[in-house]
Motif scaffolding. Structure first.
Motif, PDB file in Angstrom:
ATOM      1  N   CYS A   1     -53.930  54.181  63.420  1.00  0.00           N
ATOM      2  CA  CYS A   1     -54.363  53.553  62.169  1.00  0.00           C
ATOM      3  C   CYS A   1     -53.507  54.059  61.007  1.00  0.00           C
ATOM      4  N   PRO A   2     -52.293  53.528  60.842  1.00  0.00           N
ATOM      5  CA  PRO A   2     -51.507  53.860  59.650  1.00  0.00           C
ATOM      6  C   PRO A   2     -52.173  53.281  58.400  1.00  0.00           C
ATOM      7  N   HIS A   3     -51.692  53.670  57.237  1.00  0.00           N
ATOM      8  CA  HIS A   3     -52.373  53.296  55.998  1.00  0.00           C
ATOM      9  C   HIS A   3     -52.440  51.785  55.795  1.00  0.00           C
ATOM     10  N   ALA A   4     -51.392  51.056  56.159  1.00  0.00           N
ATOM     11  CA  ALA A   4     -51.418  49.596  55.989  1.00  0.00           C
ATOM     12  C   ALA A   4     -52.507  48.977  56.849  1.00  0.00           C
ATOM     13  N   ARG A   5     -52.654  49.439  58.073  1.00  0.00           N
ATOM     14  CA  ARG A   5     -53.706  48.914  58.952  1.00  0.00           C
ATOM     15  C   ARG A   5     -55.076  49.313  58.421  1.00  0.00           C
ATOM     16  N   HIS A   6     -55.158  50.487  57.824  1.00  0.00           N
ATOM     17  CA  HIS A   6     -56.420  50.936  57.239  1.00  0.00           C
ATOM     18  C   HIS A   6     -56.831  50.008  56.099  1.00  0.00           C
ATOM     19  N   VAL A   7     -55.865  49.556  55.297  1.00  0.00           N
ATOM     20  CA  VAL A   7     -56.156  48.611  54.215  1.00  0.00           C
ATOM     21  C   VAL A   7     -56.745  47.324  54.794  1.00  0.00           C
ATOM     22  N   CYS A   8     -56.143  46.815  55.859  1.00  0.00           N
ATOM     23  CA  CYS A   8     -56.647  45.593  56.489  1.00  0.00           C
ATOM     24  C   CYS A   8     -58.059  45.800  57.027  1.00  0.00           C
ATOM     25  N   LEU A   9     -58.313  46.981  57.554  1.00  0.00           N
ATOM     26  CA  LEU A   9     -59.653  47.290  58.051  1.00  0.00           C
ATOM     27  C   LEU A   9     -60.642  47.337  56.902  1.00  0.00           C
ATOM     28  N   GLY A  10     -60.224  47.884  55.755  1.00  0.00           N
ATOM     29  CA  GLY A  10     -61.096  47.910  54.586  1.00  0.00           C
ATOM     30  C   GLY A  10     -61.467  46.514  54.122  1.00  0.00           C
ATOM     31  N   ARG A  11     -60.533  45.585  54.183  1.00  0.00           N
ATOM     32  CA  ARG A  11     -60.844  44.194  53.843  1.00  0.00           C
ATOM     33  C   ARG A  11     -61.909  43.633  54.779  1.00  0.00           C
ATOM     34  N   LEU A  12     -61.757  43.939  56.070  1.00  0.00           N
ATOM     35  CA  LEU A  12     -62.717  43.455  57.064  1.00  0.00           C
ATOM     36  C   LEU A  12     -64.100  44.041  56.813  1.00  0.00           C
ATOM     37  N   LEU A  13     -64.157  45.334  56.538  1.00  0.00           N
ATOM     38  CA  LEU A  13     -65.440  46.004  56.346  1.00  0.00           C
ATOM     39  C   LEU A  13     -66.186  45.481  55.120  1.00  0.00           C
ATOM     40  N   SER A  14     -65.449  45.018  54.127  1.00  0.00           N
ATOM     41  CA  SER A  14     -66.099  44.566  52.881  1.00  0.00           C
ATOM     42  C   SER A  14     -66.312  43.057  52.847  1.00  0.00           C
ATOM     43  N   SER A  15     -65.866  42.335  53.878  1.00  0.00           N
ATOM     44  CA  SER A  15     -66.007  40.880  53.876  1.00  0.00           C
ATOM     45  C   SER A  15     -67.473  40.481  54.010  1.00  0.00           C
ATOM     46  N   PRO A  16     -67.959  39.603  53.140  1.00  0.00           N
ATOM     47  CA  PRO A  16     -69.362  39.169  53.228  1.00  0.00           C
ATOM     48  C   PRO A  16     -69.678  38.458  54.538  1.00  0.00           C
ATOM     49  N   GLU A  17     -68.649  37.875  55.164  1.00  0.00           N
ATOM     50  CA  GLU A  17     -68.875  37.147  56.410  1.00  0.00           C
ATOM     51  C   GLU A  17     -69.071  38.069  57.609  1.00  0.00           C
ATOM     52  N   GLU A  18     -68.746  39.322  57.445  1.00  0.00           N
ATOM     53  CA  GLU A  18     -68.872  40.273  58.543  1.00  0.00           C
ATOM     54  C   GLU A  18     -70.159  41.080  58.389  1.00  0.00           C
ATOM     55  N   GLY A  19     -70.593  41.642  59.510  1.00  0.00           N
ATOM     56  CA  GLY A  19     -71.826  42.410  59.466  1.00  0.00           C
ATOM     57  C   GLY A  19     -71.660  43.818  58.944  1.00  0.00           C
ATOM     58  N   PHE A  20     -70.409  44.250  58.774  1.00  0.00           N
ATOM     59  CA  PHE A  20     -70.181  45.624  58.342  1.00  0.00           C
ATOM     60  C   PHE A  20     -70.674  45.864  56.920  1.00  0.00           C
ATOM     61  N   ALA A  21     -70.489  44.862  56.048  1.00  0.00           N
ATOM     62  CA  ALA A  21     -70.900  45.028  54.652  1.00  0.00           C
ATOM     63  C   ALA A  21     -72.401  45.294  54.558  1.00  0.00           C
ATOM     64  N   ALA A  22     -73.172  44.560  55.366  1.00  0.00           N
ATOM     65  CA  ALA A  22     -74.622  44.775  55.367  1.00  0.00           C
ATOM     66  C   ALA A  22     -74.964  46.163  55.898  1.00  0.00           C
ATOM     67  N   TYR A  23     -74.234  46.597  56.915  1.00  0.00           N
ATOM     68  CA  TYR A  23     -74.466  47.928  57.475  1.00  0.00           C
ATOM     69  C   TYR A  23     -74.243  49.003  56.423  1.00  0.00           C
ATOM     70  N   TYR A  24     -73.085  48.930  55.728  1.00  0.00           N
ATOM     71  CA  TYR A  24     -72.798  49.924  54.696  1.00  0.00           C
ATOM     72  C   TYR A  24     -73.748  49.783  53.514  1.00  0.00           C
ATOM     73  N   GLY A  25     -74.202  48.554  53.240  1.00  0.00           N
ATOM     74  CA  GLY A  25     -75.119  48.338  52.133  1.00  0.00           C
ATOM     75  C   GLY A  25     -76.449  49.040  52.318  1.00  0.00           C
ATOM     76  N   GLU A  26     -76.830  49.266  53.561  1.00  0.00           N
ATOM     77  CA  GLU A  26     -78.068  50.004  53.823  1.00  0.00           C
ATOM     78  C   GLU A  26     -77.906  51.488  53.541  1.00  0.00           C
ATOM     79  N   LEU A  27     -76.665  51.964  53.563  1.00  0.00           N
ATOM     80  CA  LEU A  27     -76.421  53.378  53.269  1.00  0.00           C
ATOM     81  C   LEU A  27     -76.357  53.636  51.764  1.00  0.00           C
ATOM     82  N   ALA A  28     -75.747  52.717  51.057  1.00  0.00           N
ATOM     83  CA  ALA A  28     -75.656  52.815  49.593  1.00  0.00           C
ATOM     84  C   ALA A  28     -75.276  51.432  49.064  1.00  0.00           C
ATOM     85  N   PRO A  29     -75.861  51.019  47.932  1.00  0.00           N
ATOM     86  CA  PRO A  29     -75.523  49.712  47.382  1.00  0.00           C
ATOM     87  C   PRO A  29     -74.015  49.596  47.125  1.00  0.00           C
ATOM     88  N   ASP A  30     -73.428  48.490  47.589  1.00  0.00           N
ATOM     89  CA  ASP A  30     -72.022  48.174  47.364  1.00  0.00           C
ATOM     90  C   ASP A  30     -71.059  49.187  48.004  1.00  0.00           C
TER      91      ASP A  30
END
Length: 263
Positions: free
Chosen positions: A208-237
């Motif tokens: 996971c080089p930094h560029a790939r990490h950036v792409c992963l961050g986009r995925l994690l924050s996408s409203p269409e993915e379930g990751f955003a809801a998962y992280y939202g339960e830990l802390a808002p936004d």
């Protein structure tokens, strides 16, 4: 062999080319002991046996010059040669069997990935974990090199290894949530350190080089993915905060988040 063999018949018998036998004759490695009245080479039984011994040594990686010295050593008889060849072959077979076992492990890893039962997965990762997520991830990313890396590494992990990973991830998530709630700014030393911890966690599964990490961050924050809801339960936004922290950390390492790509 009651009769000698021409070079063509000898080559066909032992599975080499006529050109090879001519070369071995020219360098004195295997010289046919007889000739026809017309001057053609004729290989006796002993000649063909020597060819076979040359082939075995060559298969074992010996250079031709060394093979010639071994075969012509007057202190070593034919039986000693055969015993040495057998010993070398047994050692090579053992090495090849080890390599086959390693390849089998890699094949099993590529096919199976996480070697935990569904019950173990829930026990280790918590009641919110869904074992079907692994299959869904494989359906989505199974053809990628990163999935192959994950599967190979996951196949060698014990339940204790996964428990350690789960504990590390839980601690990281708690620290990420606390930073988000308390207003730690992305790009600050504290946020960059957390982003690096997150990247290191991902790198435990695949590079996971930094560029790939950036792409992963986009995925994690996408409203269409379930990751955003998962992280939202830990802390808002938290998903967006983590994305921004990843981007800022990548930029600090010379990567432009706007143009970063997975590859």
């Amino acid at each position: 062999m009651s009769e000698g063999l021409t070079v063509g018949r000898a080559a066909a018998l032992v599975g080499v080319s006529v050109k090879t036998l001519h070369h071995w004759d020219a360098i004195g490695l295997v010289r046919p002991s007889e000739r026809t009245y017309a001057g053609y080479r004729v290989y006796s039984g002993d000649d063909v046996a020597r060819v076979h011994r040359v082939l075995v040594y060559r298969e074992l990686g010996f250079p031709l010059a060394e093979i010639g010295r071994l075969l012509d050593d007057p202190a070593v008889d034919a039986g000693a040669h055969l015993r040495r060849q057998r010993s070398e072959l047994v050692e090579r077979i053992a090495r090849l069997q080890t390599m086959v076992s390693a390849v089998d492990t890699m094949l099993a890893a590529t096919k199976s990935g996480m070697q935990l039962t569904p019950e173990q997965q829930v026990e280790i990762f918590g009641s919110d974990w869904r074992p079907e997520w692994v299959g869904e991830a494989e359906d989505r990313w199974g053809d990628s090199p990163q999935w192959a890396q994950y599967a190979e590494r996951a196949a060698t992990m014990s339940p204790e290894d996964w428990q350690e990973i789960a504990a590390t991830t839980e601690e990281l998530n708690a620290d990420l949530a606390a930073a988000c709630r308390t207003g730690v700014l992305p790009g600050s030393p504290e946020a960059n350190a957390l982003a690096e911890r997150h990247r290191a966690t991902v790198a435990g599964y695949f590079d996971c080089p930094h560029a790939r990490h950036v792409c992963l961050g986009r995925l994690l924050s996408s409203p269409e993915e379930g990751f955003a809801a998962y992280y939202g339960e830990l802390a808002p936004d938290l998903a967006n905060w983590l994305r921004d922290a990843i981007n800022a950390n990548a930029e600090a390492h010379g990567v432009d988040p706007a143009t970063a790509t997975w590859e």
